[in-house]
Design a protein around this motif. Structure first.
Motif, PDB file in Angstrom:
ATOM      1  N   ASP A  19       0.838  -1.208   0.000  1.00 24.45           N
ATOM      2  CA  ASP A  19       0.000   0.000   0.000  1.00 24.45           C
ATOM      3  C   ASP A  19       0.871   1.257   0.000  1.00 24.45           C
ATOM      4  O   ASP A  19       0.566   2.237  -0.684  1.00 24.45           O
ATOM      5  N   TYR A  20       1.939   1.217   0.764  1.00 23.43           N
ATOM      6  CA  TYR A  20       2.838   2.364   0.862  1.00 23.43           C
ATOM      7  C   TYR A  20       3.470   2.679  -0.495  1.00 23.43           C
ATOM      8  O   TYR A  20       3.499   3.836  -0.931  1.00 23.43           O
ATOM      9  N   LEU A  21       3.940   1.648  -1.182  1.00 27.16           N
ATOM     10  CA  LEU A  21       4.555   1.857  -2.491  1.00 27.16           C
ATOM     11  C   LEU A  21       3.550   2.411  -3.499  1.00 27.16           C
ATOM     12  O   LEU A  21       3.874   3.296  -4.300  1.00 27.16           O
ATOM     13  N   GLU A  22       2.312   1.923  -3.443  1.00 27.87           N
ATOM     14  CA  GLU A  22       1.269   2.443  -4.342  1.00 27.87           C
ATOM     15  C   GLU A  22       0.975   3.908  -4.046  1.00 27.87           C
ATOM     16  O   GLU A  22       0.831   4.717  -4.957  1.00 27.87           O
ATOM     17  N   ASP A  23       0.879   4.238  -2.767  1.00 28.67           N
ATOM     18  CA  ASP A  23       0.616   5.634  -2.382  1.00 28.67           C
ATOM     19  C   ASP A  23       1.754   6.557  -2.827  1.00 28.67           C
ATOM     20  O   ASP A  23       1.520   7.694  -3.236  1.00 28.67           O
ATOM     21  N   LEU A  24       2.981   6.052  -2.754  1.00 22.63           N
ATOM     22  CA  LEU A  24       4.136   6.874  -3.145  1.00 22.63           C
ATOM     23  C   LEU A  24       4.117   7.216  -4.635  1.00 22.63           C
ATOM     24  O   LEU A  24       4.639   8.248  -5.044  1.00 22.63           O
ATOM     25  N   LYS A  25       3.503   6.376  -5.444  1.00 20.20           N
ATOM     26  CA  LYS A  25       3.442   6.645  -6.884  1.00 20.20           C
ATOM     27  C   LYS A  25       2.687   7.931  -7.187  1.00 20.20           C
ATOM     28  O   LYS A  25       2.826   8.503  -8.254  1.00 20.20           O
ATOM     29  N   GLU A  26       1.884   8.387  -6.236  1.00 19.41           N
ATOM     30  CA  GLU A  26       1.119   9.626  -6.403  1.00 19.41           C
ATOM     31  C   GLU A  26       1.768  10.803  -5.670  1.00 19.41           C
ATOM     32  O   GLU A  26       1.207  11.890  -5.625  1.00 19.41           O
ATOM     33  N   ASP A  27       2.933  10.576  -5.075  1.00 18.22           N
ATOM     34  CA  ASP A  27       3.600  11.605  -4.274  1.00 18.22           C
ATOM     35  C   ASP A  27       4.352  12.589  -5.171  1.00 18.22           C
ATOM     36  O   ASP A  27       5.352  12.232  -5.806  1.00 18.22           O
ATOM     37  N   SER A  28       3.899  13.808  -5.214  1.00 16.43           N
ATOM     38  CA  SER A  28       4.511  14.809  -6.093  1.00 16.43           C
ATOM     39  C   SER A  28       5.814  15.377  -5.519  1.00 16.43           C
ATOM     40  O   SER A  28       6.525  16.097  -6.204  1.00 16.43           O
ATOM     41  N   GLU A  29       6.115  15.038  -4.277  1.00 20.03           N
ATOM     42  CA  GLU A  29       7.344  15.566  -3.667  1.00 20.03           C
ATOM     43  C   GLU A  29       8.573  14.707  -3.968  1.00 20.03           C
ATOM     44  O   GLU A  29       9.694  15.121  -3.695  1.00 20.03           O
ATOM     45  N   LEU A  30       8.369  13.531  -4.526  1.00 21.06           N
ATOM     46  CA  LEU A  30       9.504  12.674  -4.868  1.00 21.06           C
ATOM     47  C   LEU A  30      10.185  13.204  -6.124  1.00 21.06           C
ATOM     48  O   LEU A  30       9.548  13.809  -6.987  1.00 21.06           O
ATOM     49  N   SER A  31      11.476  12.937  -6.231  1.00 17.15           N
ATOM     50  CA  SER A  31      12.215  13.359  -7.428  1.00 17.15           C
ATOM     51  C   SER A  31      11.707  12.582  -8.644  1.00 17.15           C
ATOM     52  O   SER A  31      11.127  11.496  -8.521  1.00 17.15           O
ATOM     53  N   LYS A  32      11.949  13.150  -9.804  1.00 17.06           N
ATOM     54  CA  LYS A  32      11.537  12.512 -11.051  1.00 17.06           C
ATOM     55  C   LYS A  32      12.202  11.143 -11.173  1.00 17.06           C
ATOM     56  O   LYS A  32      11.568  10.165 -11.581  1.00 17.06           O
ATOM     57  N   GLU A  33      13.487  11.068 -10.824  1.00 14.70           N
ATOM     58  CA  GLU A  33      14.230   9.804 -10.882  1.00 14.70           C
ATOM     59  C   GLU A  33      13.587   8.753  -9.971  1.00 14.70           C
ATOM     60  O   GLU A  33      13.380   7.605 -10.372  1.00 14.70           O
ATOM     61  N   ALA A  34      13.257   9.146  -8.736  1.00 16.81           N
ATOM     62  CA  ALA A  34      12.646   8.216  -7.779  1.00 16.81           C
ATOM     63  C   ALA A  34      11.293   7.730  -8.288  1.00 16.81           C
ATOM     64  O   ALA A  34      10.992   6.531  -8.238  1.00 16.81           O
ATOM     65  N   LEU A  35      10.462   8.646  -8.786  1.00 14.16           N
ATOM     66  CA  LEU A  35       9.145   8.262  -9.302  1.00 14.16           C
ATOM     67  C   LEU A  35       9.256   7.349 -10.516  1.00 14.16           C
ATOM     68  O   LEU A  35       8.487   6.382 -10.636  1.00 14.16           O
ATOM     69  N   THR A  36      10.191   7.626 -11.388  1.00 20.63           N
ATOM     70  CA  THR A  36      10.378   6.781 -12.577  1.00 20.63           C
ATOM     71  C   THR A  36      10.768   5.368 -12.156  1.00 20.63           C
ATOM     72  O   THR A  36      10.200   4.391 -12.648  1.00 20.63           O
ATOM     73  N   GLU A  37      11.732   5.251 -11.264  1.00 18.73           N
ATOM     74  CA  GLU A  37      12.137   3.928 -10.771  1.00 18.73           C
ATOM     75  C   GLU A  37      10.962   3.198 -10.119  1.00 18.73           C
ATOM     76  O   GLU A  37      10.747   2.010 -10.349  1.00 18.73           O
ATOM     77  N   LEU A  38      10.211   3.925  -9.316  1.00 17.54           N
ATOM     78  CA  LEU A  38       9.087   3.320  -8.596  1.00 17.54           C
ATOM     79  C   LEU A  38       7.994   2.855  -9.556  1.00 17.54           C
ATOM     80  O   LEU A  38       7.520   1.719  -9.470  1.00 17.54           O
ATOM     81  N   LYS A  39       7.601   3.726 -10.471  1.00 18.27           N
ATOM     82  CA  LYS A  39       6.502   3.395 -11.390  1.00 18.27           C
ATOM     83  C   LYS A  39       6.883   2.276 -12.354  1.00 18.27           C
ATOM     84  O   LYS A  39       6.025   1.515 -12.779  1.00 18.27           O
TER      85      LYS A  39
END
Length: 171
Positions: A62-82
């Protein structure tokens, strides 16, 4: 006095006719529910992630899914996560969220909720309906036997067998 005797007669009938839920006499009902507890790795049914910097724990998926919507993460972090572009989720969390994050293996266990004891199953059901907000969606009545409790056994036996009409007749 007559209202009390009527109450006892109705209770007696309910005690005699209710479902026993496969429990021996004397029986009573409690509230059963489930909770997640820390477990050994080999018994884990899920993982939570503990974040020391905020002293909070979250269910990992659930935490990882919620983080995918977190606009405060860096672009690099979001790309890796998604793109699931990491080998180990805890390494990703430690890299981008909290370097001291830990995974906690957990399993679901059945519990009897404390401070619940009912003479009838119907009363336990009513309690659950009135207090759903305190329990999980898996809450249920749970029958128990008052094993080796001679006073409880005697009391319930009296409630189930006493002729309450004899008191009314003697008044």
């Amino acid at each position: 006095m007559n209202k009390d005797i009527q109450f006892l007669k109705e209770l007696q009938n309910e005690l005699k006719t209710q479902d026993h839920d496969s429990q021996a006499a004397p029986r009573f009902w409690t509230v059963g529910d489930y909770e997640w507890v820390e477990a050994r790795e080999e018994n884990a049914e899920r993982y939570s992630v503990y974040l020391p910097y905020i002293a909070e724990a979250y269910v990992l998926d659930d935490y990882l899914e919620d983080l995918k919507e977190d606009s405060e993460l860096s672009k690099e972090a979001l790309t890796e996560l998604k793109n699931d572009d990491f080998d180990d989720p805890i390494e990703w969390i430690q890299k981008y969220i909290d370097e001291e994050a830990e995974l906690i293996p957990e399993r679901k266990v059945h519990i009897v909720r404390p401070d619940t004891m009912f003479l009838t199953k119907e009363e336990a059901k009513s309690h659950i309906n009135l207090n759903k907000h305190h329990y999980t969606s898996e809450v249920h009545t749970y029958a128990m036997t008052a094993w080796r409790a001679p006073k409880v056994e005697r009391l319930l036996n009296l409630l189930e067998t006493f002729n309450w009409d004899s008191i009314i007749d003697s008044q």
